[in-house]
Each structure stands twice: as structure tokens, then as C-alpha cells.
Scaffold this motif. Sequence first.
Motif, short mmCIF file in Angstrom:
data_model
loop_
_atom_site.label_atom_id
_atom_site.label_comp_id
_atom_site.label_asym_id
_atom_site.label_seq_id
_atom_site.Cartn_x
_atom_site.Cartn_y
_atom_site.Cartn_z
N UNK A 43 0.83 -1.21 0.00
CA UNK A 43 0.00 0.00 0.00
C UNK A 43 0.86 1.26 0.00
N UNK A 44 1.93 1.23 0.80
CA UNK A 44 2.84 2.39 0.87
C UNK A 44 3.50 2.65 -0.49
N UNK A 45 3.82 1.58 -1.21
CA UNK A 45 4.44 1.72 -2.54
C UNK A 45 3.48 2.45 -3.48
N UNK A 46 2.23 2.04 -3.46
CA UNK A 46 1.24 2.68 -4.35
C UNK A 46 0.96 4.12 -3.94
N UNK A 47 0.91 4.37 -2.63
CA UNK A 47 0.68 5.75 -2.17
C UNK A 47 1.83 6.65 -2.60
N UNK A 48 3.00 6.06 -2.75
CA UNK A 48 4.19 6.77 -3.22
C UNK A 48 4.12 7.02 -4.73
N UNK A 49 3.13 6.42 -5.40
CA UNK A 49 2.98 6.57 -6.85
C UNK A 49 3.77 5.55 -7.65
N UNK A 50 4.36 4.58 -6.95
CA UNK A 50 5.18 3.58 -7.62
C UNK A 50 4.36 2.32 -7.93
N UNK A 51 4.93 1.47 -8.78
CA UNK A 51 4.32 0.18 -9.12
C UNK A 51 4.84 -0.88 -8.16
N UNK A 52 3.94 -1.75 -7.66
CA UNK A 52 4.35 -2.80 -6.72
C UNK A 52 4.31 -4.17 -7.40
N UNK A 53 5.39 -4.93 -7.22
CA UNK A 53 5.50 -6.24 -7.87
C UNK A 53 5.93 -7.30 -6.86
N UNK A 54 5.22 -8.43 -6.89
CA UNK A 54 5.60 -9.58 -6.05
C UNK A 54 6.72 -10.32 -6.78
N UNK A 55 7.92 -10.31 -6.19
CA UNK A 55 9.09 -10.91 -6.85
C UNK A 55 9.19 -12.40 -6.55
N UNK A 56 9.63 -13.19 -7.57
CA UNK A 56 9.84 -14.65 -7.44
C UNK A 56 9.04 -15.25 -6.27
N UNK A 57 7.69 -15.28 -6.42
CA UNK A 57 6.84 -15.69 -5.28
C UNK A 57 6.79 -17.19 -5.03
N UNK A 58 7.27 -18.00 -5.98
CA UNK A 58 7.23 -19.46 -5.80
C UNK A 58 8.65 -20.03 -5.91
N UNK A 59 8.76 -21.36 -5.92
CA UNK A 59 10.07 -22.01 -5.95
C UNK A 59 10.90 -21.52 -7.15
N UNK A 60 12.02 -20.87 -6.88
CA UNK A 60 12.84 -20.30 -7.96
C UNK A 60 13.72 -21.35 -8.62
N UNK A 107 1.66 -6.45 -10.32
CA UNK A 107 2.06 -7.62 -11.11
C UNK A 107 2.77 -8.62 -10.19
N UNK A 108 2.75 -9.88 -10.62
CA UNK A 108 3.46 -10.96 -9.93
C UNK A 108 4.45 -11.54 -10.93
N UNK A 109 5.66 -11.82 -10.52
CA UNK A 109 6.63 -12.37 -11.46
C UNK A 109 6.21 -13.78 -11.89
N UNK A 110 5.99 -13.94 -13.19
CA UNK A 110 5.60 -15.24 -13.76
C UNK A 110 6.85 -16.00 -14.21
N UNK A 111 7.97 -15.28 -14.21
CA UNK A 111 9.26 -15.89 -14.53
C UNK A 111 10.35 -15.05 -13.90
#
Length: 222
Positions: free
Chosen positions: A124-141, A164-168
Motif C-alpha cells: 500500500x505504501x508503494x502505491x501511495x508513493x505513486x510507484x508500481x508494486x511487484x511480487x518478486x519470485x513468489x514461488x520455488x525459484x 504484477x506478480x513475477x511469472x518468470x
Amino acid sequence: MMLADFHVHSNFSDGKLTIPAVIDLYGQRGFGAIAITDHVGESRTVIGKAAGHLGLCLTPATFSLYLEILKSEAERAWDQYRMVVIPGVELSKNSISNHRSAHILALGVSEYLSADGDVAEIAQAIREHGAVSIAAHPVDSGKFEKQTYHLWNRRNELENAFDAWEVASGDRLFPEVLQSRLPKIASSDLHIARHMTSWKTILECERHPEAILDAIRKQEVQ
Ligand code: ZN
Ligand code: ZN
Ligand code: ZN
């Protein structure tokens, strides 16, 4: 059409290349946009503090120099390669438990963001800052290293918390994310030049930071 990579490290954290070397690596290969996303660790945990002391993370003390160099190198990247460089960070919560660990990218930052607190509040803080938030490598890398499962464990609750969520990540495609309805992005998580061999994202929009961030938000990406 432009080739893009929104997860790249420099030697401001645990990457091996300087920011100018990163710019030339991507610029010479014809990329249209990259984000440099060095690690910010937690300020209160033992692992976070140690990483800061070892220079493996940005700290409030090094952050202004990081932004200053990114700004001047972004100008050079545009003049020399017509490549957009977006300032970012990877807010890194590293625990001895994979299930408590999470890495969150913020793209388009103009001030220091903290990695402390709950991940929902961070997003939420990232978005309030005006930035894009991404979930990095959320599963087994698939790499022999600590894994970060916390965001994926809470994916139902956090579904709308990230743009966005990293799909790769790197050369690894994540089937679980691919088959989900979550918004997606593919990135290298480049730490050394050899990591260039990786999944990337393609966009069709104006070569301007805000247009690029909006394309990610609207999922006008391939
Ligand atoms: Zn790293
Ligand atoms: Zn990471
Ligand atoms: Zn990373």
C-alpha cells in the motif's frame, strides 16, 4: 515494440556490475526500458542489519547517492540508447523461514522506502508513493538459495495488493503463476552479466517512465 527488464541489481546491493555497466549491458542490446532495483533490507532484523553492514543492501545513507547516479545515468541512457531507466528498489524481508520471507519490487521511486512492517502495508505504501508494486519470485525459484513463499501463501488476500506478480525469474518459468489469474511480469533478477539469458517482458507504449509504469498497471504487456 520494446524489450524490457524490470528487475536488475547493481553493486549498490549484491549485484556485481556498476550502474553505468548495467546501462551499457542493456543499452547495447537494444532494450527500450529497464528498472534498477537494488535490495533494501529490514532495519530491525539481524539478517537485515547484517546485510546493510556488508553493503549487500541499500541503506538510508547510500540511498541518495543511488538515486543521484540513477538520475544522471538515466539521462545518458536516453541520449545514447533511447532507453528509459526507472529507479526502483527490492524491499527484501529475509527470514530463516522461507514461508516468512518475501521480496517486493517498487518501480518509480523518488525517496527511501522501508522494508519493515507487514507486506500488505508495504504494498500500500508503494502505491501511495505513486510507484508500481511487484511480487518478486513468489514461488520455488529452482535456485539453491533461500526461497520467498510468504506472498504466494497469502495470494488470495493479497491478490489486488500488487500491480504484477513475477511469472518468470531468470531462466525459470513459474507454472503456478502462469496458470493463475494474477497480473503478470517476467524479469531477469540480473546480478551478473550472464543472467541476461532470461525471460523478459515486451511492451508497446511510449518510451516514457509514466507510460511504461501505466502499461504494467493495465497489463498491456507480453
Ligand atoms: Zn540479490
Ligand atoms: Zn529477490
Ligand atoms: Zn532481485
